[in-house]
Design a protein around this motif. Sequence first.
Motif, PDB file in Angstrom:
ATOM      1  N   LEU A   1     -17.486  -1.350  11.661  1.00 50.37           N
ATOM      2  CA  LEU A   1     -18.248  -0.744  10.525  1.00 50.37           C
ATOM      3  C   LEU A   1     -17.595  -0.574   9.225  1.00 50.37           C
ATOM      4  O   LEU A   1     -16.243  -0.081   9.292  1.00 50.37           O
ATOM      5  N   PHE A   2     -18.087  -0.987   7.943  1.00 48.13           N
ATOM      6  CA  PHE A   2     -17.407  -0.864   6.764  1.00 48.13           C
ATOM      7  C   PHE A   2     -16.600  -1.777   6.270  1.00 48.13           C
ATOM      8  O   PHE A   2     -16.517  -2.338   5.105  1.00 48.13           O
ATOM      9  N   TYR A   3     -16.107  -2.730   7.438  1.00 49.45           N
ATOM     10  CA  TYR A   3     -15.055  -3.845   6.794  1.00 49.45           C
ATOM     11  C   TYR A   3     -16.036  -4.990   6.568  1.00 49.45           C
ATOM     12  O   TYR A   3     -16.846  -5.778   7.661  1.00 49.45           O
ATOM     13  N   ASN A   4     -15.796  -5.741   5.645  1.00 48.64           N
ATOM     14  CA  ASN A   4     -16.572  -7.325   5.492  1.00 48.64           C
ATOM     15  C   ASN A   4     -15.880  -8.225   5.845  1.00 48.64           C
ATOM     16  O   ASN A   4     -16.221  -9.147   6.112  1.00 48.64           O
ATOM     17  N   ARG A   5     -14.437  -8.195   5.453  1.00 45.69           N
ATOM     18  CA  ARG A   5     -13.353  -9.079   5.901  1.00 45.69           C
ATOM     19  C   ARG A   5     -12.105  -8.626   6.366  1.00 45.69           C
ATOM     20  O   ARG A   5     -11.983  -7.202   6.061  1.00 45.69           O
ATOM     21  N   VAL A   6     -11.317  -9.188   6.696  1.00 38.61           N
ATOM     22  CA  VAL A   6      -9.807  -8.587   7.403  1.00 38.61           C
ATOM     23  C   VAL A   6      -8.703  -9.541   7.111  1.00 38.61           C
ATOM     24  O   VAL A   6      -8.936 -10.842   7.642  1.00 38.61           O
ATOM     25  N   PHE A   7      -7.949  -9.123   6.218  1.00 39.44           N
ATOM     26  CA  PHE A   7      -6.587 -10.009   6.107  1.00 39.44           C
ATOM     27  C   PHE A   7      -5.568  -9.284   7.060  1.00 39.44           C
ATOM     28  O   PHE A   7      -5.287  -7.987   7.073  1.00 39.44           O
ATOM     29  N   SER A   8      -4.413  -9.881   7.309  1.00 38.35           N
ATOM     30  CA  SER A   8      -3.292  -9.417   7.826  1.00 38.35           C
ATOM     31  C   SER A   8      -2.307  -9.074   6.729  1.00 38.35           C
ATOM     32  O   SER A   8      -2.321 -10.038   5.779  1.00 38.35           O
ATOM     33  N   LEU A   9      -1.929  -8.088   6.537  1.00 40.26           N
ATOM     34  CA  LEU A   9      -0.921  -7.733   5.297  1.00 40.26           C
ATOM     35  C   LEU A   9       0.350  -8.511   5.508  1.00 40.26           C
ATOM     36  O   LEU A   9       0.958  -8.480   6.475  1.00 40.26           O
ATOM     37  N   ASP A  10       0.446  -9.623   4.297  1.00 40.01           N
ATOM     38  CA  ASP A  10       1.403 -10.298   4.170  1.00 40.01           C
ATOM     39  C   ASP A  10       2.491 -10.167   3.058  1.00 40.01           C
ATOM     40  O   ASP A  10       2.134 -10.323   1.992  1.00 40.01           O
ATOM     41  N   PRO A  11       3.871  -9.838   3.408  1.00 42.55           N
ATOM     42  CA  PRO A  11       4.542  -9.453   2.191  1.00 42.55           C
ATOM     43  C   PRO A  11       4.647 -10.849   1.158  1.00 42.55           C
ATOM     44  O   PRO A  11       4.937 -10.524   0.064  1.00 42.55           O
ATOM     45  N   ALA A  12       4.605 -12.046   1.854  1.00 48.04           N
ATOM     46  CA  ALA A  12       4.955 -13.088   0.842  1.00 48.04           C
ATOM     47  C   ALA A  12       3.693 -13.189   0.063  1.00 48.04           C
ATOM     48  O   ALA A  12       3.936 -13.584  -1.115  1.00 48.04           O
ATOM     49  N   ARG A  13       2.428 -12.827   0.284  1.00 48.93           N
ATOM     50  CA  ARG A  13       1.270 -13.117  -0.507  1.00 48.93           C
ATOM     51  C   ARG A  13       0.854 -11.880  -1.181  1.00 48.93           C
ATOM     52  O   ARG A  13       0.289 -11.986  -2.089  1.00 48.93           O
ATOM     53  N   ASP A  14       1.173 -10.653  -0.399  1.00 44.59           N
ATOM     54  CA  ASP A  14       0.300  -9.493  -0.944  1.00 44.59           C
ATOM     55  C   ASP A  14       1.333  -8.575  -1.909  1.00 44.59           C
ATOM     56  O   ASP A  14       1.099  -7.468  -1.917  1.00 44.59           O
ATOM     57  N   GLN A  15       2.536  -9.131  -2.226  1.00 43.81           N
ATOM     58  CA  GLN A  15       3.418  -8.240  -3.004  1.00 43.81           C
ATOM     59  C   GLN A  15       2.757  -7.507  -4.458  1.00 43.81           C
ATOM     60  O   GLN A  15       3.274  -6.495  -4.474  1.00 43.81           O
ATOM     61  N   GLY A  16       1.867  -8.137  -4.656  1.00 45.81           N
ATOM     62  CA  GLY A  16       0.890  -7.551  -5.929  1.00 45.81           C
ATOM     63  C   GLY A  16       0.013  -6.574  -5.400  1.00 45.81           C
ATOM     64  O   GLY A  16      -0.717  -6.020  -6.565  1.00 45.81           O
ATOM     65  N   LEU A  17      -0.536  -6.366  -4.305  1.00 45.66           N
ATOM     66  CA  LEU A  17      -1.376  -5.403  -3.854  1.00 45.66           C
ATOM     67  C   LEU A  17      -1.191  -3.841  -4.210  1.00 45.66           C
ATOM     68  O   LEU A  17       0.017  -3.579  -3.751  1.00 45.66           O
ATOM     69  N   ARG A  18      -2.095  -3.296  -4.507  1.00 48.27           N
ATOM     70  CA  ARG A  18      -1.824  -1.796  -4.718  1.00 48.27           C
ATOM     71  C   ARG A  18      -2.864  -1.012  -4.308  1.00 48.27           C
ATOM     72  O   ARG A  18      -3.854  -1.701  -4.010  1.00 48.27           O
ATOM     73  N   LEU A  19      -2.611   0.355  -3.824  1.00 48.31           N
ATOM     74  CA  LEU A  19      -3.645   1.173  -3.113  1.00 48.31           C
ATOM     75  C   LEU A  19      -4.039   2.302  -4.254  1.00 48.31           C
ATOM     76  O   LEU A  19      -3.410   2.559  -5.030  1.00 48.31           O
ATOM     77  N   ALA A  20      -5.292   2.498  -4.179  1.00 50.51           N
ATOM     78  CA  ALA A  20      -5.815   3.436  -4.822  1.00 50.51           C
ATOM     79  C   ALA A  20      -5.309   5.099  -4.480  1.00 50.51           C
ATOM     80  O   ALA A  20      -4.978   5.175  -3.253  1.00 50.51           O
ATOM     81  N   SER A  21      -4.684   5.757  -5.482  1.00 49.66           N
ATOM     82  CA  SER A  21      -4.249   6.895  -5.244  1.00 49.66           C
ATOM     83  C   SER A  21      -5.131   8.081  -4.839  1.00 49.66           C
ATOM     84  O   SER A  21      -4.708   9.119  -3.982  1.00 49.66           O
TER      85      SER A  21
END
Length: 249
Positions: free
Chosen positions: A18-38
Amino acid sequence: MTEQPSASSEPQRTAMPLFYNRVFSLDPARDQGLRLASAPNAAFARQTSLIPLLANEFGAALADYPIVFTSGATVDAVAVVGIKTDENLFVDADGRWKAGCYVPAYVRRYPFIFIDLPDGDSSALGYDPDSTLIGPDQDVPLFDGDQPTDATRQALSFCATFRNEARTSAAFVKAIVEAGVLTEKAAQISLSNGAQARADGFQVVDEEKLGRLPDDQLLDWQRKGWLALIHGHLFSLHRWPELVARSLA
């Protein structure tokens, strides 16, 4: 709770919780630009009336929601947050959860989730790439270079704890299912316009069936804390009138 998405460099598209549309594994090489809402935002939970609930949350949740068990092949404990199947009466149009009301861990965990790695022996932190709570334009970085930030470590710890508690909850639910103490239930609801609505498709513990269990089984459940969970569930059913009143407000 049954949710075991597998890790991949590509998002998973089947058997999503429930709630999840897709799932990625968090990857430091690929996802360095990802940020989380505060700031927390539960807009993703606005169109569901049932929220999965861990057993260790019963004590906090029973003050606000009826706690019931789903019907069907897979049985889960859930908090009832709406009368209609596509409504959550505790989330407003801006995604704010009703002040003073308990927010289930399942909601607080999103957009992260623990996922199984292909080796079958280990797990990793995953996330929903379609969530509006995560992306390059949000506030809190998930990586500092190739190292996880405090936000990522906290998410990992939360998801690990959630998985452990989910296993404990599954053992409790499995026990009451196998003991045959659940019974199908429906709630008849009178709406303000005089119409009648019916909430069904859920189960509750039948106190008569519970009382007929062998003493040694009840003692075992008492020692495990399961009788307290059952009593909390039964007490929470007094929240139905408040939920109906909220739907009519």
